[in-house]
Design an enzyme around this catalytic site. Structure first.
Site, short mmCIF file in Angstrom:
data_model
loop_
_atom_site.label_atom_id
_atom_site.label_comp_id
_atom_site.label_asym_id
_atom_site.label_seq_id
_atom_site.Cartn_x
_atom_site.Cartn_y
_atom_site.Cartn_z
N SER A 162 38.26 33.60 27.08
CA SER A 162 37.48 33.97 25.91
C SER A 162 38.40 34.12 24.69
O SER A 162 39.13 33.20 24.36
CB SER A 162 36.70 35.26 26.20
OG SER A 162 35.70 35.49 25.23
N ASP B 14 31.61 31.60 28.76
CA ASP B 14 32.71 32.56 28.65
C ASP B 14 33.52 32.70 29.94
O ASP B 14 32.98 33.07 30.99
CB ASP B 14 32.13 33.92 28.25
CG ASP B 14 33.19 34.87 27.73
OD1 ASP B 14 34.25 34.98 28.38
OD2 ASP B 14 32.96 35.52 26.71
#
Length: 476
Positions: free
Chosen positions: A181, A318
């Site tokens: 991320s 993510d």
């Protein structure tokens, strides 16, 4: 130990105000002297490690080296060379003094490094090059390597820049770096720029995202949309594949992505598993927060240098949802057995106490309650998984992701944690003003300074081995 509180508080204030590691270390040295921790470092006996074994090994290696018994020295190193000899790598041994641990442990580590350098510098007539090459390759493989793992954390990820900057300035930045991320952005910055350009790329003014935002959007502090994120990455990350970045910098970048579908296994993208994948597309996927940013199809360069979809039937989100700190995969791919984590993931920070810090009775009791609550929540999510999948697919997806967030292990051998544990979820995706970004970067530097001597000592042998292999062109 007894000392006046005022000098100690004054030294702590000076350490907090330090502008560089050198300044911080000067004040830390005075702190250790004032508090009597220098005496603790000089005293070899301790219940926390087998000091007799360390002393015996130290004297053996030093004696062989002084007598120029190089075959015997190689034999002794082959006998046992690892970072946690007699427990000397325990974090508890580095939680006492500000500047490292027992002098004996530092002396032993330096003696091993000196022994390795001595063997490397031998003439072929003493020990043939082929024999020494075999020795160093085997020793490096057995001893292992260190890796730095950068967690997710949205805008809190700028804390990682401080960590990276502090390590780079002390020549302690591992060549193996992973990011999830927000951590994938920061990891990619150092893995796509050469050393001579790196400090410039890590300047807060260069990293601001506000340049790509409309003034109205900045005032509202709304999350930037996917288009703005893409433009930001185009400004701070060169258009390179994983393989091209490795050839440019020699750093092994790893980015984690999570499959959109529960049956879709997460991936660790790097120059080994996905050499032709474009790094920017991997970052977009790793930052695609489910429900906020759209899932991403990875992009790659084909043999003609054209951009094409990579696994076009699959989409990714993510990377921090399932494998925020991919220690097991890094271990398999690179022979890593020593990990440094920089943790800014708010969900993980909330229920992960810093294992490298000593806590009082009240804090220990609170940490136990948080750990118990985490275990209960993880168990309930696991029990409800099948039921939710049948009744509500969307809720089932969130349940699957929530379970994996809770089930992960967020601790490493050395942990660099963001100090503040609670942050408003509404602000985590909003662009940061420059002053707040600078503060986060500074916090990252200071948190790393506190761990610097532990990192230096615990990685010294592997860094020595890596340097020898690289100098001879034997590194993979």
């Amino acid at each position: 130990m007894f000392w006046h509180k005022s000098p100690v508080k004054g030294l702590q204030s000076k350490m907090e105000a330090a502008e560089s590691y050198q300044q911080w270390a000067e004040h830390a040295a005075v702190y250790d002297w004032e508090t009597g921790l220098d005496d603790w470092r000089s005293t070899e006996p301790s219940s926390q490690y087998d000091y007799r074994s360390v002393r015996k090994r130290f004297e053996l290696l030093r004696g062989l080296r002084y007598r120029h018994d190089y075959p015997g020295l190689m034999f002794a190193l082959n006998e046992g060379i690892h970072g946690n000899l007699a427990g000397m790598g325990k974090a508890a041994l580095y939680s006492q003094a500000k500047l490292g641990t027992k002098h004996l442990i530092h002396q032993y580590t330096e003696e091993v490094c000196q022994a390795l350098r001595t063997i490397d510098e031998l003439d072929d007539s003493v020990i043939p090059l082929a024999e020494r090459k075999d020795f160093f390759l085997r020793t490096s493989h057995c001893f292992g390597r260190s890796a730095l793992m950068l967690s997710g954390g949205a805008v809190l990820g700028f804390f990682h820049i401080g960590v990276l900057k502090a390590l780079f300035q002390e020549n302690l930045l591992p060549s193996i770096i992973s990011g999830s991320s927000a951590g994938s952005i920061m990891a990619a910055i150092v893995a796509t720029h050469t050393d001579d350009k790196l400090l410039e790329q890590m300047r807060p003014e260069h990293l601001e995202i506000v340049e790509a935002l409309e003034p109205e959007a900045l005032q509202r502090r709304n999350p930037p949309d996917a288009k703005v994120l893409r433009q930001y990455l185009e400004r701070v990350i060169p258009d390179l594949t994983f393989e091209e970045a490795y050839r440019l910098t020699g750093r092994k970048l790893n980015i984690t992505v999570t499959g959109l579908l529960p049956r879709q296994a997460p991936r660790l993208l790097n120059a080994i598993t996905a050499p032709n994948v474009l790094i920017r597309s991997a970052i977009l996927a790793s930052c695609a927060l489910y429900g906020i940013y759209p899932p991403v199809t990875l992009q790659a360069k084909n043999a003609a240098g054209e951009q094409v979809p990579y696994l076009p039937e699959l989409q990714w989100i993510d990377g921090s949802f399932i494998d925020d700190l991919p220690a097991k995969r890094l271990g398999r791919l690179y022979g890593v057995n020593h990990f440094i984590s920089s943790l800014t993931n708010p969900a993980a920070l909330f229920f992960t106490p810093d294992p490298d810090t000593r806590h009082g009775l009240l804090q220990s009791a609170l940490n136990y309650q948080v750990k118990l609550s985490k275990n209960v929540a993880t168990h309930l999510l696991k029990l409800s998984r099948d039921h939710l999948r049948l009744r509500n697919p969307t809720l089932s997806r969130w349940q699957h992701l929530g379970y994996n967030v809770l089930a992960q292990d967020y601790t490493a051998d050395i942990n660099i944690f963001l100090g503040k544990r609670w942050h408003s979820p509404l602000k985590l995706l909003s662009p940061l003003p420059l002053a707040e970004m600078e503060q986060l970067i500074r916090e990252g530097e200071q948190a790393t300074w506190e761990r610097m001597e532990m990192i230096r000592n615990c990685t010294a042998i592997s860094r020595t081995l890596d340097r020898i292999l690289m100098d001879h062109g034997w590194a993979d």
